[in-house]
Design an enzyme around this catalytic site. Structure first.
Site, short mmCIF file in Angstrom:
data_model
loop_
_atom_site.label_atom_id
_atom_site.label_comp_id
_atom_site.label_asym_id
_atom_site.label_seq_id
_atom_site.Cartn_x
_atom_site.Cartn_y
_atom_site.Cartn_z
N SER A 51 26.10 33.82 -29.73
CA SER A 51 25.07 33.88 -28.68
C SER A 51 24.85 32.56 -27.96
O SER A 51 24.28 32.54 -26.87
CB SER A 51 23.74 34.36 -29.28
OG SER A 51 23.19 33.37 -30.13
N LYS A 138 18.35 29.15 -30.13
CA LYS A 138 18.51 29.44 -28.71
C LYS A 138 18.11 28.18 -27.92
O LYS A 138 17.60 27.21 -28.47
CB LYS A 138 17.61 30.61 -28.27
CG LYS A 138 17.75 31.88 -29.07
CD LYS A 138 19.06 32.60 -28.84
CE LYS A 138 19.17 33.88 -29.66
NZ LYS A 138 20.50 34.50 -29.58
#
Length: 368
Positions: A51, A138
């Site tokens: 990701s 993230k």
């Protein structure tokens, strides 16, 4: 007259510790020291998913700093040291939630900033206490108080276009005249690949620059960017109210990210954005908050406005079309923030054999 001379008092020699006692003391000291270091300074993590590619790769091993934002005091004190959710190599829980404490954050060097790469407890993990929820990593796109909007894959913060991460990736469809071998993708640094179209094409997540390069190969007939157009609706995208807010992964907003001390009016228009934060993360017990389409009740009383008790953040992966992030589960509360990712200390390619496994160029590489 009697004279008494001073004499040294006889003492028994100190009994030497036994072998097992010495090793036990050494192990106990090491566990306590490691636990304190892990809690207050740095902790090691590994990257299991793509990701954040190409910024972070599957198989990267990171040091995450607790010093930057300040370490949190434990919420779940009854836990086997140096574990997270389970005892090593088993599915046996490593903790008991019989005692849950209020968490406090010690002072840190700084606060979460736009563009920081942050490790946090995944808010959507409802199976574990806050400090033992799954760890996600993230990039922080928006901080508390920011107005955030995404138009045609471009992020705007407070109405200003924000630069994309240097190695941002998107999904592209490749229609080919012949199957492509793994060596081709590896040579072009494309690691997120899926076969498609019955074997005559592929879906790849890569950078815009690489997508342009792929168009130059004669065995690739077409390279198509997979993006959601403005107005197309994805019900799974925050705030999960498609009838009112027809958002998708590439187009959403604008809305304001909650900030400690910020007061919002509670209306049918604002409830979809803020009800989950109020209901789940503001310290209320499970049955104290009731939400409907046009009102929020706290302890049975309707509220017309609400003042937030903590800061929130908007997190997204650099691999924009292959990342489960705030677009799909909303804001990250400040009390879920673990630390800042600062260094890759080791990197091992899980697809390679023993002698080619180590990515030497990534060892001791800073994270940007």
């Amino acid at each position: 007259m009697s004279i008494r001379f001073w004499t040294k008092k006889e003492t028994k020699p100190k009994q030497k510790k036994g072998f097992f006692r010495e090793w036990g003391d050494a192990i106990l000291f090491a566990v306590v020291a490691a636990t304190l270091i892990r809690w207050a300074t740095f902790e090691a993590y590994t990257i299991p998913t793509p990701s954040m590619e190409k910024t972070l790769l599957v198989g990267d091993y990171l040091f995450v700093s607790k010093l930057h934002y300040g370490p949190r005091t434990p919420i779940t004190p009854l836990q086997v040291p140096l574990t997270h959710q389970t005892i090593w190599g088993t599915n046996i829980p490593s903790y008991s939630d019989a005692i849950q404490l209020k968490s406090y954050r010690l002072p840190g060097f700084t606060t979460v900033k736009n563009d920081d790469v942050v490790v946090f407890n995944w808010p959507a993990d409802t199976q574990h206490p806050t400090d033992l929820r799954m760890n996600y990593i993230k990039r922080c796109i928006g901080i508390a108080g920011d107005k955030i909007e995404m138009r045609d894959m471009q992020v705007y913060i407070n109405d200003k276009l924000m630069p994309e991460p240097e190695k941002v990736q998107y999904a592209y469809g490749l229609l080919t005249t012949t199957p492509i071998n793994d060596k081709f993708f590896k040579e072009n640094d494309i690691t997120d690949v899926q076969a498609a179209y019955g074997g005559i094409g592929y879906v790849v997540n890569t950078t815009p620059a690489m997508a342009e390069k792929l168009k130059g190969y004669d065995f690739i007939k077409e390279v198509v960017l997979y993006k959601d157009s403005i107005g197309s609706v994805r019900a799974e995208v925050f705030p999960f109210k498609p009838s009112m807010y027809p958002y998708n992964k590439d187009n959403f907003g604008p809305f304001v990210i909650p900030k400690e001390g910020m007061t919002v009016n509670i209306t049918p228009q604002t409830i979809p954005f803020y009800e989950m934060a109020i209901r789940k993360y503001e310290g209320f017990k499970e049955n104290e908050v009731a939400v409907s389409d046009d009102k929020i009740l706290i302890n049975g009383q309707e509220i017309k406005e609400y003042t937030f008790k903590q800061n929130y953040y908007w997190m997204m992966g650099d691999n924009r079309h292959n990342s489960e992030d705030s677009r799909f589960w909303g804001f990250v509360p400040e009390d879920h923030v673990v630390g800042k990712a600062v260094l890759i200390w080791m990197s091992a390619d899980p697809t390679e054999t023993l002698f080619n496994k180590i990515r030497w160029s990534r060892i001791f590489k800073g994270i940007e």
